[in-house]
Design a protein around this motif. Structure first.
Motif, PDB file in Angstrom:
ATOM      1  N   GLU A 211       0.831  -1.203   0.000  1.00 14.79           N
ATOM      2  CA  GLU A 211       0.000   0.000   0.000  1.00 14.79           C
ATOM      3  C   GLU A 211       0.866   1.253   0.000  1.00 14.79           C
ATOM      4  O   GLU A 211       0.529   2.256  -0.644  1.00 14.79           O
ATOM      5  CB  GLU A 211      -0.923  -0.013   1.220  1.00 14.79           C
ATOM      6  N   ARG A 212       1.987   1.186   0.685  1.00 14.23           N
ATOM      7  CA  ARG A 212       2.901   2.337   0.726  1.00 14.23           C
ATOM      8  C   ARG A 212       3.516   2.579  -0.652  1.00 14.23           C
ATOM      9  O   ARG A 212       3.627   3.719  -1.106  1.00 14.23           O
ATOM     10  CB  ARG A 212       3.995   2.084   1.765  1.00 14.23           C
ATOM     11  N   VAL A 213       3.900   1.498  -1.332  1.00 13.72           N
ATOM     12  CA  VAL A 213       4.453   1.623  -2.685  1.00 13.72           C
ATOM     13  C   VAL A 213       3.402   2.180  -3.641  1.00 13.72           C
ATOM     14  O   VAL A 213       3.678   3.070  -4.450  1.00 13.72           O
ATOM     15  CB  VAL A 213       4.963   0.255  -3.187  1.00 13.72           C
ATOM     16  N   ALA A 214       2.179   1.655  -3.557  1.00 10.66           N
ATOM     17  CA  ALA A 214       1.112   2.090  -4.460  1.00 10.66           C
ATOM     18  C   ALA A 214       0.752   3.552  -4.231  1.00 10.66           C
ATOM     19  O   ALA A 214       0.532   4.310  -5.184  1.00 10.66           O
ATOM     20  CB  ALA A 214      -0.117   1.207  -4.269  1.00 10.66           C
ATOM     21  N   HIS A 223      10.775   2.714  -3.183  1.00 11.88           N
ATOM     22  CA  HIS A 223      11.383   1.414  -3.445  1.00 11.88           C
ATOM     23  C   HIS A 223      10.784   0.367  -2.502  1.00 11.88           C
ATOM     24  O   HIS A 223      10.511   0.656  -1.332  1.00 11.88           O
ATOM     25  CB  HIS A 223      12.896   1.487  -3.236  1.00 11.88           C
ATOM     26  N   PRO A 224      10.564  -0.844  -2.991  1.00 10.75           N
ATOM     27  CA  PRO A 224       9.976  -1.887  -2.143  1.00 10.75           C
ATOM     28  C   PRO A 224      10.713  -2.106  -0.823  1.00 10.75           C
ATOM     29  O   PRO A 224      10.076  -2.293   0.220  1.00 10.75           O
ATOM     30  CB  PRO A 224      10.043  -3.130  -3.031  1.00 10.75           C
ATOM     31  N   TYR A 225      12.037  -2.065  -0.846  1.00 13.98           N
ATOM     32  CA  TYR A 225      12.776  -2.270   0.398  1.00 13.98           C
ATOM     33  C   TYR A 225      12.575  -1.100   1.360  1.00 13.98           C
ATOM     34  O   TYR A 225      12.501  -1.287   2.579  1.00 13.98           O
ATOM     35  CB  TYR A 225      14.263  -2.476   0.112  1.00 13.98           C
ATOM     36  N   SER A 226      12.462   0.113   0.820  1.00 15.97           N
ATOM     37  CA  SER A 226      12.203   1.273   1.677  1.00 15.97           C
ATOM     38  C   SER A 226      10.824   1.164   2.316  1.00 15.97           C
ATOM     39  O   SER A 226      10.646   1.469   3.504  1.00 15.97           O
ATOM     40  CB  SER A 226      12.295   2.564   0.858  1.00 15.97           C
ATOM     41  N   ALA A 227       9.845   0.728   1.523  1.00 17.17           N
ATOM     42  CA  ALA A 227       8.491   0.552   2.051  1.00 17.17           C
ATOM     43  C   ALA A 227       8.470  -0.512   3.136  1.00 17.17           C
ATOM     44  O   ALA A 227       7.819  -0.353   4.177  1.00 17.17           O
ATOM     45  CB  ALA A 227       7.538   0.177   0.919  1.00 17.17           C
ATOM     46  N   ALA A 228       9.185  -1.600   2.910  1.00 17.17           N
ATOM     47  CA  ALA A 228       9.223  -2.678   3.899  1.00 17.17           C
ATOM     48  C   ALA A 228       9.897  -2.217   5.187  1.00 17.17           C
ATOM     49  O   ALA A 228       9.430  -2.518   6.292  1.00 17.17           O
ATOM     50  CB  ALA A 228       9.951  -3.886   3.319  1.00 17.17           C
ATOM     51  N   ASN A 229      10.983  -1.476   5.064  1.00 18.07           N
ATOM     52  CA  ASN A 229      11.673  -0.962   6.254  1.00 18.07           C
ATOM     53  C   ASN A 229      10.790  -0.013   7.054  1.00 18.07           C
ATOM     54  O   ASN A 229      10.874   0.048   8.285  1.00 18.07           O
ATOM     55  CB  ASN A 229      12.959  -0.244   5.844  1.00 18.07           C
ATOM     56  N   ALA A 230       9.915   0.710   6.354  1.00 10.34           N
ATOM     57  CA  ALA A 230       9.069   1.695   7.026  1.00 10.34           C
ATOM     58  C   ALA A 230       7.957   1.050   7.846  1.00 10.34           C
ATOM     59  O   ALA A 230       7.487   1.638   8.826  1.00 10.34           O
ATOM     60  CB  ALA A 230       8.463   2.647   5.993  1.00 10.34           C
ATOM     61  N   VAL A 231       7.529  -0.151   7.472  1.00 10.43           N
ATOM     62  CA  VAL A 231       6.373  -0.752   8.146  1.00 10.43           C
ATOM     63  C   VAL A 231       6.715  -1.988   8.970  1.00 10.43           C
ATOM     64  O   VAL A 231       5.917  -2.410   9.816  1.00 10.43           O
ATOM     65  CB  VAL A 231       5.266  -1.118   7.127  1.00 10.43           C
ATOM     66  N   ALA A 232       7.883  -2.584   8.748  1.00 15.28           N
ATOM     67  CA  ALA A 232       8.237  -3.816   9.458  1.00 15.28           C
ATOM     68  C   ALA A 232       8.713  -3.520  10.873  1.00 15.28           C
ATOM     69  O   ALA A 232       9.272  -2.455  11.153  1.00 15.28           O
ATOM     70  CB  ALA A 232       9.309  -4.579   8.689  1.00 15.28           C
ATOM     71  N   ASP A 233       8.514  -4.490  11.760  1.00 13.67           N
ATOM     72  CA  ASP A 233       8.925  -4.327  13.154  1.00 13.67           C
ATOM     73  C   ASP A 233      10.403  -4.629  13.375  1.00 13.67           C
ATOM     74  O   ASP A 233      10.970  -4.234  14.392  1.00 13.67           O
ATOM     75  CB  ASP A 233       8.090  -5.247  14.055  1.00 13.67           C
ATOM     76  N   VAL A 241      10.245  -9.262   3.407  1.00  9.87           N
ATOM     77  CA  VAL A 241       9.091  -8.620   2.779  1.00  9.87           C
ATOM     78  C   VAL A 241       9.538  -7.769   1.592  1.00  9.87           C
ATOM     79  O   VAL A 241       8.887  -7.756   0.537  1.00  9.87           O
ATOM     80  CB  VAL A 241       8.324  -7.768   3.808  1.00  9.87           C
ATOM     81  N   GLY A 242      10.651  -7.069   1.731  1.00  6.89           N
ATOM     82  CA  GLY A 242      11.154  -6.247   0.636  1.00  6.89           C
ATOM     83  C   GLY A 242      11.478  -7.068  -0.598  1.00  6.89           C
ATOM     84  O   GLY A 242      11.175  -6.666  -1.727  1.00  6.89           O
ATOM     85  N   ALA A 243      12.078  -8.236  -0.394  1.00  4.85           N
ATOM     86  CA  ALA A 243      12.428  -9.100  -1.530  1.00  4.85           C
ATOM     87  C   ALA A 243      11.181  -9.599  -2.250  1.00  4.85           C
ATOM     88  O   ALA A 243      11.112  -9.604  -3.484  1.00  4.85           O
ATOM     89  CB  ALA A 243      13.267 -10.279  -1.041  1.00  4.85           C
ATOM     90  N   VAL A 244      10.178 -10.016  -1.484  1.00  2.00           N
ATOM     91  CA  VAL A 244       8.938 -10.514  -2.089  1.00  2.00           C
ATOM     92  C   VAL A 244       8.194  -9.381  -2.785  1.00  2.00           C
ATOM     93  O   VAL A 244       7.668  -9.548  -3.894  1.00  2.00           O
ATOM     94  CB  VAL A 244       8.049 -11.179  -1.017  1.00  2.00           C
ATOM     95  N   LEU A 245       8.161  -8.216  -2.153  1.00  2.00           N
ATOM     96  CA  LEU A 245       7.461  -7.076  -2.744  1.00  2.00           C
ATOM     97  C   LEU A 245       8.129  -6.643  -4.046  1.00  2.00           C
ATOM     98  O   LEU A 245       7.452  -6.346  -5.040  1.00  2.00           O
ATOM     99  CB  LEU A 245       7.436  -5.918  -1.747  1.00  2.00           C
ATOM    100  N   GLU A 246       9.449  -6.617  -4.063  1.00  2.00           N
ATOM    101  CA  GLU A 246      10.163  -6.247  -5.283  1.00  2.00           C
ATOM    102  C   GLU A 246       9.890  -7.251  -6.398  1.00  2.00           C
ATOM    103  O   GLU A 246       9.709  -6.879  -7.565  1.00  2.00           O
ATOM    104  CB  GLU A 246      11.663  -6.167  -5.010  1.00  2.00           C
ATOM    105  N   LYS A 247       9.824  -8.522  -6.044  1.00  2.00           N
ATOM    106  CA  LYS A 247       9.550  -9.569  -7.034  1.00  2.00           C
ATOM    107  C   LYS A 247       8.194  -9.364  -7.698  1.00  2.00           C
ATOM    108  O   LYS A 247       8.055  -9.544  -8.916  1.00  2.00           O
ATOM    109  CB  LYS A 247       9.598 -10.942  -6.352  1.00  2.00           C
ATOM    110  N   GLY A 250       8.072  -5.065  -9.244  1.00  2.00           N
ATOM    111  CA  GLY A 250       9.006  -4.638 -10.279  1.00  2.00           C
ATOM    112  C   GLY A 250       9.635  -5.773 -11.042  1.00  2.00           C
ATOM    113  O   GLY A 250      10.348  -5.553 -12.029  1.00  2.00           O
ATOM    114  N   GLY A 251       9.378  -6.994 -10.594  1.00  2.00           N
ATOM    115  CA  GLY A 251      10.001  -8.147 -11.226  1.00  2.00           C
ATOM    116  C   GLY A 251       9.010  -9.000 -11.988  1.00  2.00           C
ATOM    117  O   GLY A 251       7.980  -8.525 -12.463  1.00  2.00           O
ATOM    118  N   LEU A 252       9.315 -10.279 -12.061  1.00  2.00           N
ATOM    119  CA  LEU A 252       8.523 -11.212 -12.861  1.00  2.00           C
ATOM    120  C   LEU A 252       7.595 -12.078 -12.025  1.00  2.00           C
ATOM    121  O   LEU A 252       7.069 -13.074 -12.510  1.00  2.00           O
ATOM    122  CB  LEU A 252       9.464 -12.117 -13.670  1.00  2.00           C
ATOM    123  N   GLY A 253       7.411 -11.703 -10.765  1.00  3.13           N
ATOM    124  CA  GLY A 253       6.524 -12.490  -9.925  1.00  3.13           C
ATOM    125  C   GLY A 253       7.031 -13.907  -9.768  1.00  3.13           C
ATOM    126  O   GLY A 253       8.228 -14.155  -9.607  1.00  3.13           O
TER     127      GLY A 253
END
Length: 314
Positions: A211-214, A223-233, A241-247, A250-253
């Motif tokens: 949601e943060r990326v969108a 960036h997905p990793y920035s979004a993950a760092n902002a919300v993760a504990d 989470v950043g790796a999965v979100l980037e996949k 921005g990637g090929l799923g």
């Protein structure tokens, strides 16, 4: 025993909301304690089957907390047949109608064992055929699952009557199991992406990061990793989470997981793409997979893949 004798016409513990969209029944689980899991929750099952009393669908989709479960093929056939049967048998046996909504396989077994109009209705509505070969409703209602941000849904259950050939963990942390199957069926390439093993808290973190990326897309992006760092504990969760979100953004799923396996040379999708499972060529052998693309996912993945890779996706 009381439920078997008297039945239950409602699903008191289910808080799901349903809507039919084209050939799909979409169920939003929200705060439902059953989570929309049709294999595990008889209450959620009753809600879906009750919604199919006069409708026929190809797919049933349940959504909760960023996770989607898709019931298609025989699972969808069981649900729609149970809806027809429950409606038509109610005037003859209300208890059996209620049982069909909560436990369609058991209701089918009971109906087939009786003579007269009840057994006839089990045949006429397709319930007898749809449930054939299943011992329980849990067995009949296996789902393809995945995060809502993914363009694919993955079947968790291994193929029936198959033997494990080998298992390998890929660089993406996906686990691949290859199964030998009998008869004329292709062997199975069964993949379990890392996100399939997320617990509820990690999945919620993935949803919040997405949601943060969108939201940031219109303001220059995040960036997905920035979004993950902002919300993760914690940092470990943020990295995963950043790796999965980037996949997935921005990637090929899931294709990234498949092509992380150096044994795989090609991926094939047969039309209609959203109704059939992907196939792969692994070590020169064509194998079926446990992966189905979503209707929108096929076009998205194909166009992205053509831009970024020279490997075959057809």
């Amino acid at each position: 025993m009381r439920e078997w004798l008297f039945g239950s016409s409602t699903a008191p513990e289910c808080r799901c909301e349903t809507a039919i969209e084209g050939g799909r029944l979409v169920m939003t689980a929200g705060e439902c304690p059953g989570g929309g899991d049709l294999a595990a929750s008889a209450d959620c099952r009753a809600t879906v089957i009750g919604s199919l009393s006069s409708a026929s669908v190809d797919t049933v989709v349940t959504e909760q907390a960023g996770q989607e479960q898709m019931y298609s093929d025989r699972a969808a056939a069981v649900l729609t047949a149970a809806g027809r049967f429950a409606t038509r048998v109610a005037s003859l046996d209300d208890r059996l109608a209620n049982r069909a909504r909560r436990d369609p396989v058991a209701a089918a077994s009971e109906a087939i064992g009786r003579s007269g109009p009840v057994a006839d209705l089990a045949a006429e509505t397709g319930l007898a055929v749809a449930t054939e070969g299943f011992d329980t409703s849990e067995q009949a209602l296996t789902a393809y699952t995945g995060p809502t941000i993914s363009d694919a849904r993955v079947g968790a259950a291994p193929p029936a009557d198959a033997t494990l050939r080998d298992q390998q963990t890929l660089p993406t942390e996906a686990v691949v199991r290859r199964y030998n199957t009998g008869g004329d069926q292709l062997s199975m390439y069964h993949i379990e992406p890392r996100e399939q093993r997320f617990d509820a808290d990690t999945m919620e973190t993935l949803v919040r990061a997405y949601e943060r990326v969108a939201t940031a897309a219109a303001d220059g992006g995040c960036h997905p990793y920035s979004a993950a760092n902002a919300v993760a504990d914690d940092g470990s969760t943020a990295t995963v989470v950043g790796a999965v979100l980037e996949k997935h953004t921005g990637g090929l799923g899931i294709l990234e997981d498949i092509f992380a396996d150096q044994r795989v040379s090609d991926v094939f999708a047969t039309a209609p793409v959203s109704d059939t499972r992907l196939r792969v060529r692994c070590d020169g052998e064509t194998m079926r997979t446990n992966i189905r693309l979503t209707p929108s996912g096929a076009n998205t993945l194909a166009s992205t893949f053509r831009r970024s890779s020279g490997r075959a996706f057809s």
